[in-house]
Design a protein around this motif. Structure first.
Motif, PDB file in Angstrom:
ATOM      1  N   LYS A 171      41.402  50.119  36.708  1.00 16.87           N
ATOM      2  CA  LYS A 171      41.987  49.476  38.389  1.00 16.87           C
ATOM      3  C   LYS A 171      42.849  48.141  37.701  1.00 16.87           C
ATOM      4  CE  LYS A 171      40.701  47.751  42.823  1.00 16.87           C
ATOM      5  NZ  LYS A 171      40.118  48.202  43.765  1.00 16.87           N
ATOM      6  N   HIS A 172      42.211  47.379  36.858  1.00  8.53           N
ATOM      7  CA  HIS A 172      42.376  46.370  36.840  1.00  8.53           C
ATOM      8  C   HIS A 172      42.721  45.834  35.340  1.00  8.53           C
ATOM      9  CE1 HIS A 172      40.558  44.802  40.396  1.00  8.53           C
ATOM     10  NE2 HIS A 172      40.123  44.730  39.533  1.00  8.53           N
ATOM     11  N   ASN A 191      45.641  46.277  32.250  1.00  6.84           N
ATOM     12  CA  ASN A 191      47.344  45.546  32.115  1.00  6.84           C
ATOM     13  C   ASN A 191      47.611  46.071  30.536  1.00  6.84           C
ATOM     14  OD1 ASN A 191      49.522  44.151  31.055  1.00  6.84           O
ATOM     15  ND2 ASN A 191      49.297  42.195  32.690  1.00  6.84           N
TER      16      ASN A 191
END
Length: 192
Positions: A160-161, A163
């Motif tokens: 979800k997070h 990068n």
């Protein structure tokens, strides 16, 4: 538990082979043979191989034979004696894709034979190797019997997070020198 016995009595000095008997509890054993036939072998090799197979066949067990036979199965030059030999011992050839691939050729010279081919769950020829031959692999139906699991847990990492740029930047700054020096693949993975 799997019990195996090296069957030196089935091996012949003039045929490069290893025979192993795989023993199962309350089931008929399997004779597993690994064979190498040099590419410059003549028809006499097939006669010697037939003699070895006669001794194996007397055992009246399931037979699986794997190896580099250096007989191109997709060609019209398959020795008639080889085809006859397969019929005598009721052997089916399992592999159907090329096993030796170079930049200029693609041939099926690594074979798997079985006198009970219905017991072969599947075969594979992974497209990697340290030589110009791919390995030939099988999964036997007896290996599929396992105890039922009461619960099965699946773990995963949330992305979800995630990068991608940070990840690429982090990976590019890591030193891999120590990883490249390790010979054991398991240790290399742990170190990585």
């Amino acid at each position: 538990m799997l019990t195996t016995i090296r069957r030196y009595d089935l091996e012949k000095d003039d045929i490069e082979s290893i025979w192993v008997e795989i023993i199962f509890v309350h089931q008929k054993p399997i004779l597993l043979g690994n064979i190498y036939r040099p590419p410059n072998s003549n028809a006499e090799w097939i006669t010697k191989f037939e003699s070895m197979l006669t001794n194996v066949d007397i055992e009246d067990k399931e037979i699986i034979i794997l190896g580099d036979f250096n007989i191109v199965l997709a060609s019209r030059k398959i020795p008639a004696k080889w085809s006859h030999l397969k019929n005598i011992f009721n052997l089916s050839q399992i592999v159907s894709v090329p096993t030796r691939v170079t930049q200029t050729s693609s041939t099926l010279v690594d074979h798997i034979y079985s006198n009970e081919p219905d017991n072969i769950h599947f075969f594979s020829v992974p497209k990697y190797s340290i030589s110009d031959h791919y390995p030939v692999c099988i999964s036997h139906k007896r290996g599929l019997k396992s105890k039922k699991k009461i619960h099965e847990y699946i773990t995963f990492r949330s992305t979800k997070h995630f990068n991608e740029n940070d990840f690429i930047n982090h990976i590019s700054q890591c030193s891999y020198d120590s990883v490249l020096e390790i010979d054991d693949p398991e240790e290399t993975l742990l170190s990585f």
